[in-house]
Design an enzyme around this catalytic site. Structure first.
Site, PDB file in Angstrom:
ATOM      1  N   GLN A 126      21.718  -3.492  35.420  1.00 15.19           N
ATOM      2  CA  GLN A 126      20.533  -4.248  35.032  1.00 15.19           C
ATOM      3  C   GLN A 126      20.788  -5.016  33.739  1.00 15.19           C
ATOM      4  OE1 GLN A 126      17.264  -1.682  33.948  1.00 15.19           O
ATOM      5  NE2 GLN A 126      15.723  -3.216  34.405  1.00 15.19           N
ATOM      6  N   GLU A 245       9.780   0.503  39.226  1.00 19.88           N
ATOM      7  CA  GLU A 245      10.519   1.475  38.417  1.00 19.88           C
ATOM      8  C   GLU A 245       9.599   2.611  37.986  1.00 19.88           C
ATOM      9  OE1 GLU A 245      11.988  -0.066  34.723  1.00 19.88           O
ATOM     10  OE2 GLU A 245      13.426   1.551  34.451  1.00 19.88           O
ATOM     11  N   SER A 376       8.463   1.791  27.189  1.00 18.82           N
ATOM     12  CA  SER A 376       8.299   2.938  26.293  1.00 18.82           C
ATOM     13  C   SER A 376       6.881   3.503  26.409  1.00 18.82           C
ATOM     14  CB  SER A 376       8.560   2.520  24.848  1.00 18.82           C
ATOM     15  OG  SER A 376       7.473   1.739  24.379  1.00 18.82           O
ATOM     16  N   ASN A 377       6.719   4.725  25.940  1.00 23.90           N
ATOM     17  CA  ASN A 377       5.391   5.342  26.055  1.00 23.90           C
ATOM     18  C   ASN A 377       4.346   4.573  25.255  1.00 23.90           C
ATOM     19  OD1 ASN A 377       6.664   7.110  27.682  1.00 23.90           O
ATOM     20  ND2 ASN A 377       6.076   8.964  26.551  1.00 23.90           N
ATOM     21  N   GLU A 378       4.792   3.878  24.239  1.00 26.49           N
ATOM     22  CA  GLU A 378       3.848   3.051  23.481  1.00 26.49           C
ATOM     23  C   GLU A 378       3.413   1.850  24.317  1.00 26.49           C
ATOM     24  OE1 GLU A 378       6.635   4.532  22.245  1.00 26.49           O
ATOM     25  OE2 GLU A 378       5.344   6.011  21.279  1.00 26.49           O
TER      26      GLU A 378
END
Lengths: 391, 387
Positions: A126, A245, A376-378
């Site tokens: 990727q 994803e 990201s979790n943010e």
């Protein structure tokens, strides 16, 4: 509202369980269970075993090897695969470029790539993130300039996972630097990793392993026919790909496996004259983690049922966010159970430290990545606050 | 596995929501209602009866609707959405459930019919000072006297204990804990009622040679109590989900409208991220509560499923309740604004029948007994293989 699986789904689950536990080489599954890095050949042979049975890319369109399963069947397939320690089909192939090619590629591209992608005859990597384009992916600066029948690519990608094994790269490039919105001027190109001008530099991670790379492009000539979909529509394809994803990223089965291992090891190590598992704090910690994981699994089941139109449910951000946290919590549990034994990270022959303890600390450190990749979790919190809560 | 409600269930939800929205859509109405005894609105109680909700889980031959745990879950969640003070779970699910589990056909016919009509409100007198969240009694003792029984001892706090027309009482008998019925006007019964912090009512209930009738055949009823408590825990989980949902939506709305530093609060990521985390807690708890009701419906292990739901909703309720106030700021602590009342109700629910730590301890005792938790396997789905 109904708890039980239908008899058909029960049978389906059994069929998957039997296949994964008997038809994928035991030594590969043992290695996954032991958190050892797989070789390229092991990834390939596992995926080919699945593909030979039509189980590598069930979510693709039927004409390209898909199964036309319900979301619940796909969930069961993934769960059982993880519970059996089967390495999942390479995400770059099966979840990322494959579905994009099937949805947006032209007929020639589909015929050229899809079967080989499913069988891992082509190993894809990727080319998305760049040193200055991480969570803010649309700021990417790698350029592709048209020159006759070719695109000429210059720039740099990073965090290219397993790029060292890759035959081909799918790469987001800026093709219209003048576009009003930065998302508008991006295109998706594919090209072989051995094209002149492509160089790869491995990045060592804190666990001592090499799984990500930087990839540099210097006047890389890519034939125009290797453009996927329309010029300057690459951002749409990237969003489609990243949505895929996120599905399955909860990794409930894999975390279940980790907790089961943790319980087994916590029986073997004693503290204060009793097995660690019988100490109140450890037992409660595991009970809480199991319950959190149950809640996540149930939410995954609830979400898959509501995303039948192919679009990911907005609550799929919950799955990524919580799924990554629980993978990390389970790994932290393992390293804590290993305790002082976790220091023997790089012991070889001649050490008495059990395998799980050797890999526990490096894996714990490596797993910091799971709350960072895949959005990201943010970023997930931003999505929840914005699209769900309207903030 | 299927998480979708059928059309009758959706209709039920809509009807209940409509009724409760008319009653408590304005949170000031609730505040007024709970300020005087009995702490709920008798007219709203009658309307719930007219809709058939007070006999929802009871058998049709006993005057009920013969509905299942999913329907109970829907009503409980809608009660929580407006934190309706009517004692639906206390009277119908818990006391009514005990009568269903232990009562004779005659007792069920009489009591379930009267509860369903709204003319009799029962309460379960079970809690005792000095013990907590156990399915057994120790401070009230039953003594056989002729054909009947007498009870002596003290129960406290008994939710709805002062207003109740009939009390279902747990008491020590030979070989365990029995269940008894005591009429509200029985001799030797002293009830001292008071307000609870969430606007509800509870009481000290003292028995002094008080005449009582055995519920059912008598003998040890610990298992029936454990099961009824588990079903009530699941129902409270659904009430919590409704309350958390409103607390979160109210908070999100506030963040979009309240201005500080010249901008609305939703411009501050420090706040929106916390709201996102509240959503995560809510949805995980919702899934677990729905699953627990499906386990009940399927005939699986209700007690184990209730512990799991209790743990998840306890953690979520505390998280959302506290953050809802914090993200509002000072207004969240006032009685004049609604959000703090939700936190108060969530806090009360958390302590009624077992909190998160309590549930976690129970689950911890069993942690070595299974390799993995399979929500579709044993002991949750009857007939499923062991994972």
């Amino acid at each position: 509202m109904r708890l039980q699986l239908s008899p058909e789904l029960e049978a389906f689950r059994e069929e998957m369980r039997t296949f994964f536990t008997t038809q994928v080489p035991q030594e590969i599954r043992d290695k996954v269970a032991a958190h050892r890095h797989l070789t390229k050949d092991e990834y390939v042979s596992a995926q080919r075993a699945l593909n030979a049975a039509g189980l590598a890319v069930p979510h693709w369109p039927v004409e390209w090897g898909g199964k036309d399963w319900t979301p619940l069947q796909r969930h069961i397939w993934r769960e059982e695969m993880q519970l059996a320690n089967v390495p999942e089909p390479l995400a770059f192939n099966a979840s990322m470029i494959g579905p994009v090619l099937a949805a947006f590629g032209n007929q020639e591209q589909k015929e050229r790539f899809l079967a080989k992608t499913a069988n891992l005859d082509i190993w894809w990597c990727q080319g998305f993130s760049e040193p200055d384009a991480g969570s803010d992916l649309a700021s990417l600066r790698t350029t592709a300039v048209r020159d006759g029948d070719d695109w000429v690519v210059n720039g740099q990608k990073t965090w290219t996972t397993l790029g060292q094994y890759a035959d081909w790269i799918f790469c987001l490039c800026r093709t219209d630097p003048t576009a009003e919105k930065k998302q508008r001027g991006i295109s998706l190109l594919v090209f072989p990793m051995d094209t002149p001008g492509v160089t790869l530099r491995p990045i060592e991670l804190i666990d001592g392993g090499f799984e990500v790379n930087e990839v540099f492009f210097e006047d890389v000539r890519v034939p125009a026919e290797n453009l996927i979909g329309e010029e300057n529509r690459g951002w749409d394809y990237a969003k489609f790909l990243l949505g895929n994803e996120r599905v399955g990223i909860a990794r409930v089965g894999a975390t279940k496996r980790l907790i089961a291992q943790a319980k087994e090891y916590a029986q073997e190590i004693s503290e204060g004259g009793r097995p660690l598992l019988e100490t109140p704090r450890m037992a409660t910690r595991i009970a809480e983690l199991e319950n959190e994981l149950l809640a996540l699994e149930l939410t995954a089941l609830r979400v898959v049922a509501n995303s039948a139109d192919g679009k990911p449910h907005p609550a799929s951000s919950v799955l990524k966010l919580r799924g990554s946290e629980l993978q990390q919590a389970a790994m932290e549990l393992l390293v804590d159970i290993a305790g002082p034994l976790s220091l023997a990270s790089f012991a070889e022959e001649g050490s008495d430290v059990p395998d799980f303890a050797r890999v526990s600390a490096p894996t714990y450190l490596n797993y910091r990545k799971v709350s960072i990749y895949g959005g990201s979790n943010e970023v997930q919190r931003t999505i929840i606050a914005g699209t769900i809560l309207g903030l | 596995m299927d998480f979708t409600f059928d059309s009758e269930q959706n209709d039920l939800r809509e009807a209940v929501r409509g009724l409760l929205e008319r009653a408590y859509g304005d949170s000031e109405v609730r505040r007024k209602v709970v300020s005087s005894d009995p702490g709920f609105d008798e007219k709203t109680w009658s309307r719930l009866a007219e809709m058939g909700l007070l006999g929802l889980p009871f058998a049709e031959e006993h005057g009920g609707m013969g509905a299942g745990p999913i329907e109970v879950a829907i009503v409980a969640e809608e009660m929580g959405r407006v934190i309706a003070p009517e004692p639906f779970i206390e009277a119908v699910v818990l006391a009514g459930g005990l009568i269903a589990a232990a009562g004779t056909d005659e007792q069920k016919g009489e009591l379930h019919g009267a509860i369903a009509e709204g003319t009799t409100i029962p309460a379960f007198a079970h809690a005792e000072i000095g013990t907590r969240w156990v399915p057994s009694a120790s401070a009230v003792t039953a003594t056989q006297s002729g054909d009947g029984w007498t009870l002596s001892g003290v129960k406290e706090p008994v939710p709805g204990g002062a207003r109740a027309d009939v009390l279902v009482v747990s008491a020590v008998v030979d070989g365990g804990t029995g269940l008894f019925l005591v009429q509200g006007d029985a001799a030797g019964l002293t009830r001292t009622g008071y307000r609870t912090h969430d606007g509800g009512r509870a009481a000290r209930v003292a028995f002094d040679g008080t005449p009582a009738v055995a519920l059912g055949a008598g003998g040890d009823q610990t298992a029936a109590i454990e099961r009824a408590l588990a079903e009530a825990r699941i129902a409270y989980s659904h009430e919590s989900i409704g309350a958390m949902d409103t607390a979160l939506r109210t908070t999100a709305e506030y963040l979009k409208t309240r201005k500080q530093f010249g901008v609305t609060l939703n411009r501050f990521q420090a706040l929106t991220f916390r709201a996102a985390d509240m959503y995560v807690s809510l949805e995980l708890a919702r899934s677990t509560a729905l699953w627990a009701s499906m386990v009940t419906d399927a005939g699986g292990d209700v007690v184990a499923a209730a512990d799991r739901a209790r743990l998840q909703t306890s953690r979520a309720g505390r998280h959302i309740g506290k953050e809802a106030i914090q993200l509002h700021g000072g207004i969240g602590v006032t009685a004049e604004y609604k959000v703090g009342h939700y936190t108060s109700r969530l806090t009360a629910i958390d302590h009624l029948l077992g909190d998160g730590d309590w549930a976690a301890d129970r689950l911890a005792a069993d942690v070595a007994a299974h390799e993995t938790v399979d929500p579709l396997g044993a002991p949750y789905a009857p007939g499923a293989g062991v994972a």
